[in-house]
Design an enzyme around this catalytic site. Structure first.
Site, PDB file in Angstrom:
ATOM      1  N   SER B 132     -77.666   0.414  40.011  1.00  0.00           N
ATOM      2  CA  SER B 132     -77.485  -0.814  40.800  1.00  0.00           C
ATOM      3  C   SER B 132     -78.384  -0.851  42.030  1.00  0.00           C
ATOM      4  O   SER B 132     -78.709   0.189  42.616  1.00  0.00           O
ATOM      5  CB  SER B 132     -76.027  -0.929  41.271  1.00  0.00           C
ATOM      6  N   GLU B 247     -66.047   8.860  22.425  1.00  0.00           N
ATOM      7  CA  GLU B 247     -64.884   8.036  22.725  1.00  0.00           C
ATOM      8  C   GLU B 247     -65.125   7.243  24.019  1.00  0.00           C
ATOM      9  O   GLU B 247     -65.349   7.816  25.071  1.00  0.00           O
ATOM     10  CB  GLU B 247     -63.672   8.956  22.864  1.00  0.00           C
TER      11      GLU B 247
END
Lengths: 378, 394
Positions: B132, B247
């Site tokens: 960011s 996962e």
């Protein structure tokens, strides 16, 4: 762990979807709203031929011996197609109490007929007090010789007017608790002293007021033990609650599918309305509600089927969530359709009205939230 | 439709539970939010990562050759559930295991793999994520930090923000623009940056919880050798979007929520106001029931992602649903907790009157950050609508 359908369930789903698209189109749904019986004997017979009436009845009694999870798969498709008629009434409210509390003779006599589609049943539980709990049961059953004599009123009884037999939940004595003194009786719906009055409801489904005036029922028709019938009702309620959730899942999915399609096709300001974020974000929320409803319902069904210790809590979580979520789904469906959704002609209203019905059946969100709180030992 | 775990999976859960009993820091109450990210907490994270490394559990899902154990997705789920339920101090390896490593496994050269993967799984290196920028948040691809090729080096200039743990990290995964002419997604490259390189400065960015977790990072002519480039030049955007067969179900939120509901139920049962237990009040019961069932819905939405992966399917918008629901749900849970506590809800952990050690007050603040971090609810809904439901962009 696998949240998807297994091969058999997948087959059942696909077959049911094809069958119902052909045999239970929107026109049948609309016709049955106006029909006094509320079901098509022809469709009923065809469904019976698929083995659906005996889906969860053991093979020894003429059923196919499948389990609740499979029934959930099928009922999702029923919700999708808005199948009218006494299916849940017969297969759950009628067959489950017999399987749960019936003696061998009662099982042998009734279950094969249900499985064959030759018997329509329902359960008469709720009364003008509109309560799902044992303390709502006041209808009196008094022993008189070899009979019980029933007096009182049952209200919101689904499909009673077309039933052959009713499972009537009656009070035979006043025990220490509300659950004590409840007896479950098999009652021939044609018995003298029974009268039916159809209720006009939001979903145009067929619920009845059933009045019992000195109705004689042979003592041999008691299901289970006298005064100790409530556990039979409880198990039936569990199954019926899961069934209502499954129906709502299918109903929500279809309402959503129709709405999504509409959002892609409807053009305003020179572009499909589905390209506007205001619509996109609504639809994203809807799909979360639909998916959440589906998987909590699967969890509840599986927990009940497998006898998991937290099954009751899962069932109440499923009904609390699904009742609220499905209402959000169909409300967004109406909203996104704009004016056309409000017309009788367009199909989306059929879903909107039926959602409210199933939201209320077997306990609405508030009712089940309290049961969740109790299960949390709050 | 089968929610049961296999006996082997249950045995694995027991193994994790037994290990946690032995290895969680002494008197660990799981109150990560009460003092998250102060230097002492980071030391706890570092120590705990060391213990995990001994067990090859820093990145247990990674292939054995890279220092993992190659766990199945269901085992990963179990591992993540128990770590989340016990609020294990996992902060040290989050970026290394969740972001840097998986991308290196797919795109790294043999040399890069040798250099970095073992160091991550042995808890020798901590990573931060330089993605960011002040003007590149949800619209990440508009990032402006430049990396200009100069002989055998790249020279980096620009600024990053929201860099968790940058002040403690050894390495950084950095996205920088290498082609200013190309359309915005096509000019970005992915770098593995040594945080000791001259020209990097890190400035604390204190969050509203008064913690030092985030940082601003400034690059002033930071010169790195060209072998710091990961994968192909200008392909960085697409590499950052890579998700491996690991996962990614946001199960931690659902399970952490379950723990919080349990504590809140206990609090409502034990606390008396005006001679009445809180748990006797209808509004309290409704809030607790809603919290509990929303946690369960969150769990189901996470399980669905894992269940798809276990079937060899690649989840798409389903992961966005799980992320969106679980972060929102945790905020609502914190909010419900504060509402149940009434005036006491506002108390910080330092107060002797703070209910449940001030955990819900901390969570109430923390979750506002978690809701926007890693893709805001609006971005998640865009993904669900466009990628999942096929709604048109125009």
């Amino acid at each position: 762990m696998d949240l998807g359908l297994d091969e058999q369930q997948e087959l059942l789903k696909n077959f049911a979807r094809d069958f119902l698209e052909k045999e239970c189109p929107e026109s049948v749904v609309r016709e049955m709203e106006e029909d006094e019986k509320g079901y098509s004997p022809d469709l009923w017979r065809k469904m019976a031929q698929q083995g659906w009436m005996g889906l969860i009845i053991p093979e020894e009694h003429g059923g196919t011996g499948m389990k609740l999870c499979e029934l959930v798969v099928l009922l999702e498709e029923f919700g999708r197609a808005l199948v009218p008629g006494p299916y849940i009434s017969t297969v759950v409210l009628g067959a489950v109490p017999i399987m749960e509390g019936g003696n061998d003779e009662q099982k042998q006599q009734l279950l094969p007929k249900i499985a064959a589609g030759d018997l329509i049943m329902t359960m008469a539980l709720t009364e003008p007090s509109a309560k799902w709990d044992a303390d709502g049961v006041a209808l009196e059953a008094k022993k008189q010789g070899d009979d019980y004599v029933l007096n009182g009123v049952k209200l919101f009884v689904p499909d009673a007017h077309v039933s052959d037999q009713m499972v009537v939940v009656a009070r035979t004595s006043k025990g220490e608790t509300a659950e004590d003194g409840i007896t479950v009786l098999l009652v021939d719906s044609k018995s003298a002293g029974i009268s039916f009055e159809l209720l006009r409801t939001i979903a145009a489904d067929k619920q009845c007021e059933v009045t019992f005036e000195n109705v004689k029922v042979p003592a041999a028709n008691v299901l289970g033990e006298v005064d100790k019938g409530w556990p039979i009702v409880e198990q039936t309620k569990r199954m019926a609650t899961v069934a209502a959730c499954a129906y709502l899942v299918g109903l929500s999915q279809m309402d959503f599918d129709v709405t999504l399609n509409y959002a892609k096709e409807r053009v305003q300001f020179g572009r499909p309305i589905g390209s506007f974020q205001a619509i996109q974000h609504k639809l994203a929320d809807v799909v979360i509600d639909v998916d959440g409803s589906r998987f909590i319902t699967y969890k509840a069904a599986w927990s009940l089927q497998e006898g998991e210790p937290d099954a009751d809590m899962m069932i109440s979580m499923a009904k609390a969530w699904t009742s609220d979520a499905s209402r959000r789904v169909v409300a967004h469906g109406q909203q996104i359709h704009g004016g056309i959704g409000f017309t009788k002609e367009y199909k989306i209203q059929l879903y909107f009205r039926r959602q409210k019905w199933m939201e209320l059946m077997w306990g609405d969100a508030d009712y089940h939230r309290e049961l969740v709180a109790q299960a949390l030992e709050v | 439709m089968d929610f049961r775990l296999s006996p082997e999976e249950e045995a694995f859960r027991q193994e994790v539970l037994d290990w946690l009993k032995e290895n969680l820091p002494k008197n660990w109450s799981g109150d990560r939010f009460t003092r998250d990210r102060d230097p002492e907490t980071w030391n706890i994270y570092r120590e705990f990562a060391g213990k995990l490394a001994e067990k090859k559990w820093v990145a247990p899902a990674w292939p054995v050759e890279y220092g993992g154990l190659g766990l199945s997705v269901i085992q990963q789920l179990i591992f993540n559930e128990e770590m989340a339920y016990h609020q294990a101090p996992l902060g040290y390896s989050v970026i290394g295991v969740g972001w840097a490593g998986p991308t290196i496994i797919v795109y790294g050269t043999e040399e890069q793999k040798q250099k970095h993967l073992g160091a991550i799984t042995s808890a020798e290196t901590m990573w931060c994520q330089g993605f960011s920028e002040p003007n590149a948040g949800s619209d990440l691809a508009s990032l402006q930090t430049r990396a200009v090729r100069d002989g055998d080096d790249y020279v980096i200039n620009g600024q990053k923000i929201w860099t968790s743990g940058a002040h403690l990290s050894d390495w950084c995964i950095l996205l920088a623009r290498t082609d200013a002419e190309a359309t915005k997604h096509k000019g970005i490259s992915y770098f593995l940056l040594d945080m000791k390189t001259p020209g990097i400065s890190v400035r604390p960015l204190i969050d509203m919880m008064d913690n030092h977790g985030f940082n601003e990072m400034f690059f002033d002519n930071v010169r790195v050798p060209k072998d710091c480039l990961l994968g192909e030049e200008n392909r960085g955007w697409y590499m950052a979007a890579t998700t491996l067969d690991f996962e990614r179900s946001s199960i931690g939120g659902a399970v952490g929520g379950r723990r919080m509901v349990e504590e809140l139920v206990g609090y409502a049962r034990e606390t008396k106001r005006n001679g009445k237990r809180l748990s006797e009040e209808v509004t309290v019961r409704v809030r607790l029931a809603d919290a509990a069932l929303e946690v369960e819905i969150g769990r189901m939405l996470s399980y669905r992602v894992v269940s798809m992966q276990a079937r060899g399917l690649v989840p798409n918008y389903e992961s966005s649903i799980a992320k969106l629901f679980n972060t929102d749900m945790q905020f609502r849970l914190a909010k419900a907790g504060l509402e149940i506590m009434g005036l006491y809800g506002q108390l910080e952990p330092q107060s002797k009157y703070a209910p449940l050690r001030g955990k819900f007050e901390r969570q109430y603040l923390w979750q506002t950050g978690m809701i926007v971090g890693g893709g805001t609810p609006e971005i998640q809904r865009n993904i669900i609508a466009m990628r999942g439901l096929g709604l048109p962009r125009q």
